[in-house]
Design a protein around this motif. Structure first.
Motif, PDB file in Angstrom:
ATOM      1  N   GLY A  54       0.921  -1.176  -0.105  1.00  0.00           N
ATOM      2  CA  GLY A  54       0.057   0.139   0.040  1.00  0.00           C
ATOM      3  C   GLY A  54       0.774   1.406  -0.028  1.00  0.00           C
ATOM      4  N   THR A  55       2.089   1.096   0.862  1.00  0.00           N
ATOM      5  CA  THR A  55       3.041   2.278   0.419  1.00  0.00           C
ATOM      6  C   THR A  55       3.493   2.882  -0.714  1.00  0.00           C
ATOM      7  OG1 THR A  55       3.370   1.641   3.030  1.00  0.00           O
ATOM      8  CG2 THR A  55       5.069   2.869   1.668  1.00  0.00           C
ATOM      9  N   SER A  79      -3.397   8.254  11.307  1.00  0.00           N
ATOM     10  CA  SER A  79      -3.321   7.327  10.278  1.00  0.00           C
ATOM     11  C   SER A  79      -1.920   6.831  10.388  1.00  0.00           C
ATOM     12  CB  SER A  79      -3.367   8.003   8.857  1.00  0.00           C
ATOM     13  OG  SER A  79      -3.352   6.725   7.652  1.00  0.00           O
ATOM     14  N   LYS A 188      -5.194  -6.435   6.970  1.00  0.00           N
ATOM     15  CA  LYS A 188      -6.345  -5.672   6.337  1.00  0.00           C
ATOM     16  C   LYS A 188      -7.470  -6.538   5.972  1.00  0.00           C
ATOM     17  CE  LYS A 188      -3.897  -2.016   7.026  1.00  0.00           C
ATOM     18  NZ  LYS A 188      -2.790  -1.409   6.131  1.00  0.00           N
ATOM     19  N   GLY A 195       1.018  -6.308  -0.258  1.00  0.00           N
ATOM     20  CA  GLY A 195       0.514  -5.892  -1.625  1.00  0.00           C
ATOM     21  C   GLY A 195      -0.130  -4.623  -1.408  1.00  0.00           C
TER      22      GLY A 195
END
Ligand SMILES: *Cc1c(COP(=O)(O)O)cnc(C)c1O
Length: 391
Positions: A54-55, A79, A188, A195
């Motif tokens: 995600g980064t 966040s 998640k 990923g």
């Protein structure tokens, strides 16, 4: 220990991955495009660029939107640090917009006020990154209006929100943003191990992000500056990275996508069970906006500290001692030593400060069973009624 979040892997998922292991390509085969199609079909969006985290997705989204030195990027203080780091990677500066005290998402009204001030100082943001905390969408309609008024781009950090909805659309449809980013880390909703993905309806942004994922290289002759030297030829057109997702990860992701709706339904079942069981306790339960259907990544409660004899830290520690791996999402990003070292006058974010004094994330994941759920509820009831601990 009962974790706060955990992956849900089926035999079918395992089969999907082992099938790739037995095939000719374990990376750069056909699995990434298949996974990307499952995301675009699900979300109703034109393009998905799957990457290794995600980064990375946040980073290529910022790059594709032209974020660079001298630019400002604004995000939510509540966040994960990656929501802000992506701008720093590009040489830009970061500031934070305080949260709404009900949803804990970036407040659109605070954003509006901060923009008006920034305009007078000539330092409007190039990009704003609203974060859909716990899986509940931000007030995207108002944020989108502000983007039209002040001319900034929007990246939705939807790391928590795949499977959620905002008004009539799936989160990821990019109806209110330029790019939406997902994370597929195991805590998640859907996982690929590590990923992420960046989704967009903009053809040019999609092309740029796909190039940044793979060294800035093109093999497409129409994009080249001179005629091809032969079938081996490629050109590097920008400074990209190796942010590719493997076929092993993509196969896991595509297999998990079949159960996304089921995962979110199970999480909603837990929301209902928590509401029934915790309503009489001295805590504030999550507020659910009627404009959104949360993906329910996290279940965050706030302690009413004046009705509890233990401190926030003591409640947290007691729950961990009892075998419940509660967590805190998140430490306001600007409190991190690295962000302090940048000498920016952030915020101010009084709502984020207050939130940080009281928030606790309880276990929330699709495979949380009734026995463990009951244990969490009973333990919480007991701990919140414990007499003061002598110092
Ligand atoms: C997990 C997360 C990220 C980063 O995702 P990775 O896949 O771990 O790189 C970014 N933003 C938020 C809000 C997250 O929760």
């Amino acid at each position: 220990m009962i974790p706060y979040g955990k992956q849900d892997i089926s035999e079918q998922d395992i089969e999907a991955v082992t099938e790739v292991l037995r095939s000719d390509f374990i990376t750069q085969g056909d699995q990434v495009p298949i996974f990307e199609k499952s995301l675009t079909d699900y979300c109703g969006v034109a393009h998905a660029v799957a990457v290794n985290s995600g980064t990375s997705a946040l980073h290529i989204a910022c790059l594709a939107l032209g974020v660079g030195k001298g630019d400002w990027v604004w995000t939510s203080p509540i966040s994960f640090v990656a929501s802000a780091n992506c701008a720093l990677y590009c040489g830009a500066s970061v500031d934070f917009v305080d949260i709404d005290s009900r949803s804990y998402n970036m407040s659109a009204s605070t954003l509006s006020k901060k923009l008006a001030v920034a305009k007078t100082h000539g330092c409007l943001p190039k990009v704003v990154i609203p974060v859909h905390l716990a899986g509940q969408s931000c007030d995207m309609e108002n944020i989108k209006h502000l983007s039209e008024e002040y001319g900034f781009s929007i990246i939705e950090d939807a790391s928590h929100a795949v499977g959620g909805r905002y008004l009539d659309d799936k989160v990821g449809s990019c109806q209110y943003s330029d790019v939406t980013v997902f994370s597929f880390h195991p805590v998640k909703i859907v996982t690929t191990g590590e990923g992420g993905a960046a989704l967009t309806n903009n053809d040019s942004l999609a092309k740029k992000m796909a190039a940044f994922r793979c060294h800035g290289i093109t093999r497409n002759e129409s994009d080249m500056t001179e005629e091809s030297h032969g079938p081996w030829y490629y050109q590097q057109m920008s400074l990209g990275f190796n942010y590719r997702m493997t076929d092993l990860q993509a196969a896991l992701g595509a297999s998990q996508m079949h159960r996304l709706d089921e995962f979110v339904q199970k999480r909603h079942h837990l929301i209902r069970r928590y509401t029934e069981s915790l309503s009489s306790l001295p805590i504030v339960l999550p507020w659910l906006s009627e404009n959104t259907y949360t993906a329910s990544h996290l279940y965050i409660v706030r302690l009413k500290l004046d009705e509890i004899s233990l401190s926030h830290r003591q409640v947290f520690t007691r729950l961990r001692e009892e075998g419940i791996a509660v967590n805190l999402h998140y430490i306001p990003i600007y409190k991190q030593p690295y962000f302090e070292s940048l000498c920016v006058e952030y915020g101010p974010c009084p709502n984020a400060e207050a939130y940080y004094q009281e928030a606790i994330s309880l276990p929330m994941f699709s495979s949380l069973n009734e026995k463990d759920f009951s244990f969490v509820v009973k333990t919480l009831q007991r701990v919140l009624n414990e007499p003061p601990i002598e110092p």
